[in-house]
Design a protein around this motif. Sequence first.
Motif, short mmCIF file in Angstrom:
data_model
loop_
_atom_site.label_atom_id
_atom_site.label_comp_id
_atom_site.label_asym_id
_atom_site.label_seq_id
_atom_site.Cartn_x
_atom_site.Cartn_y
_atom_site.Cartn_z
N CYS A 204 -5.36 5.17 4.34
CA CYS A 204 -4.45 5.96 3.50
C CYS A 204 -3.91 7.03 4.32
CB CYS A 204 -5.05 6.48 2.09
SG CYS A 204 -6.37 7.68 2.39
N LYS B 150 -1.10 2.87 4.55
CA LYS B 150 -0.23 2.92 3.50
C LYS B 150 1.32 3.52 3.85
CE LYS B 150 -0.41 7.86 2.23
NZ LYS B 150 -1.50 8.79 1.61
N LEU C 178 0.68 -1.27 -0.09
CA LEU C 178 0.00 0.15 0.00
C LEU C 178 0.98 1.31 0.05
CD1 LEU C 178 -2.47 -1.19 2.77
CD2 LEU C 178 -3.07 -0.71 0.12
#
Lengths: 610, 220
Positions: free
Chosen positions: A568, A231, A163
């Motif tokens: 994220c 991520k 990620l």
Amino acid sequence: MDERLERILPRVQKPGRYVGGEYNAVQKDKDKVDIRFAFCFPDTYEIGMSNLGMRILYGVMNEMDGVWCERVFQPWGDMEEEMRKAGIPLYGLESGDPIRDFDIIGFSVGYEMAFAGILNMLDLAGVPVRAEDRPDLSPLVIAGGTAMYNAEPLADFIDIVSLGEGEDVTVELIELYRRAKREGWTKHQLLVAAAQVPGLYVPSLYEVTYHDDGTVADIVPREGAPRKVTKRIVQDMDKSYFPVHTVVPSTEIVQDRTTLELFRGCIRGCRFCQAGYVYRPVRSRSKDLCAEYAKEALCDSGYEEMTLSSLSTSDYRPLVELCDDLEEFCEARHIHLSLPSLRADSFSMDLMQRLQKGRKSGLTFAPEAGTQRLRDAINKNVTEEDLLQSCRTAFAGGFNAVKLYFMLGLPTETDEDILGIAEIAAHVMHVWRESASNKNRGVRITVSTSWFVPKPFTAFQWEPQISLEEYQRRVKLLRQAITTKTVTYNWHDGDTSFLEAVLARGDRRLGKVLELAWRKGAKLDAWEEYFSLERWMEAFRECGLDPHFYANRTRSRDELMPWDMISCGVTDDYLWRERERAYASVTTPDCRTHCGGCGANRLVGGKCNV
Amino acid sequence: MSKLRLLFSKEAQASYISHLDLMRTFQRVFPRTGLKISHSNGFHPHAILSVVLPLPVGQSSVCELLDLTVDQESDGSGIVEKLNSGFPAGLRALDCYAPQRPVRELAFVQAELQFLYDAGVPAGCTAELEELFRRPSLIIQKKTKRRELADVDIRPLIRSLSFSEEEGKVLVQAVVAAQNPGLNPALLGNAVAKELPELAPDFVRVRRTALLDENGEIFR
């Protein structure tokens, strides 16, 4: 060269893309490497070689001792057919060796329409597509890229998902694999260990259950895997790898030029834009380093064009100074600088006028929506006056073509917003009449609309995509409203956008649909020559799943999203606040003006350097 | 300004680089040598480069010629070494010099062909091939620029041919017309397939070995 390959190449289109040997392609001695990595791009050579991320990771991996990373692309249909007929399995371009014998097969997945291509490439390589049918440590199948923020439709096929930005975590994963290979671990041991590495998501270690209505009930990590995988990012762009010496294709590709990456992330916060959220926070490369890389890369490649790349290039603070630094160098070598993703403001226009010597043809702007109300709702902070002023400057300076990009089907869109698009085009035409320096050449105004696809990790992740019928009605409405002869209207075909909407927010039950669609022939779905929605609809029917459940349903705030194990950096609370503001048509200032508290600052130790 | 001619080979992977892509490749390689290719003066300036006799995709050659004009004064010395560090695999510069002869004096291409027979060379093959090419006329169908098929007599375009046999292949030494009109040596294989279908090779390999003038001397 393989004689079987020599026999089939004369019969396929553009054979040069299947032979490798390009300038700067990395050759290593097989006997002196212990890790063979097949870096796959599930689309054609021309598209994949245009991808900067691929060039970065290719360089990073090949700088590692004992690691040989090779490039692999999906062959066009004619080549695939010849390869299957001749029994040639998918091979690495550098060595020509079959990738099924490699240690790791990694996919760069930038868009959902590439999903079927992944299965097709594995199959063409002679590797079982399902992860459970690959019991051995090698080949390990991994994937990364923007479309992997929701990897759930691929959960059955991919062993490990990486990620975010791969510069660091790819190296960590390869080292872990190397240890596993040396110490004779089982694949399961490796997967359990990989799940402990920040940024690595191992789909098979998560158990997903569903409510009767089809929504996700629970996501349970197993064997110590974390409930949330965050991520990875590069902290300091000045220390991150830049591919100065990069492969120069001998055949024409889509982005056939040097790409200089100025910064990552975007300060703007357009509410529909997945890239704008998932690449946060903004991190810039210093001007002097950019100039140095640019000169070195141009000298090495011999390219006569360079793109100053980022999500919003006019937001790079020292942009003017950088162009000053590069001007003399580029002029002496006939090198042309291009600025993508221009904002329609006077600063950008001045700069572009300066750089655009000689070739004045077309300009592209993306107002995205037809009225100020809707542009405010999506937080696209461009006014019609900005746009018209930019066009005025451009026409006066000799430009005679403008392309305008819009989306149809944005949340809260009304017919008034759609008719507003036609009005903008008419106003641009009017501006041309007033300000064109040479009217004899005429003007070309092109309006293009795409069909809005709600994406995960955006303010609109809870929104439905409008129905196909409604999309077609809106296209027709706009078509009838555009009466100016010099305005050309292009609209995006609805079928691909619908499937994209289904896959983008799909869950892992879609794996069987994907596999079935691929068995029915889906492979290069981003190409209209190959795409068939009917094939996918058949697969949905046979699997008893409803695609509209994924594309056209409004999610509630408390629904557990299929990608909830991924972070994220931007929080759901922030995204929801942005959604509320969209419905109130209230804009959010850019990150430089005011921190909106999205949460991405935690990725850089608390404070963003915007 | 100097006019230069580059002799280079194009083999292996590089034989799949098309003519247009080859021109692009050269435009990128030259800046690295420090030589500046002259550009035309039009609205869209383009590099002044021309390949003397473009090679069909898939064929290899050890005798390609490229004519170019550079801004500097140069007799071509030192250029070969600089170019060779920046070429894709399969391209190799061999010599660079000021051309003495105009391209119109190029008359013939000498090529070495391999007719491959997967099931072994049929008995009496060489004799029959020799017989075939002794005919006064050999009409084959060839795609024209408009992509239509046209009948072309290739016999007058052949200057000399000789055949010899090896394991699984027939080697053909051919000298054919280079231009106005020229003959793509690969079409010799097509002629065999049309006239003697039972001797049609499974694959034809073509390698250009020399460019010749009217007298059969090397054209450079």
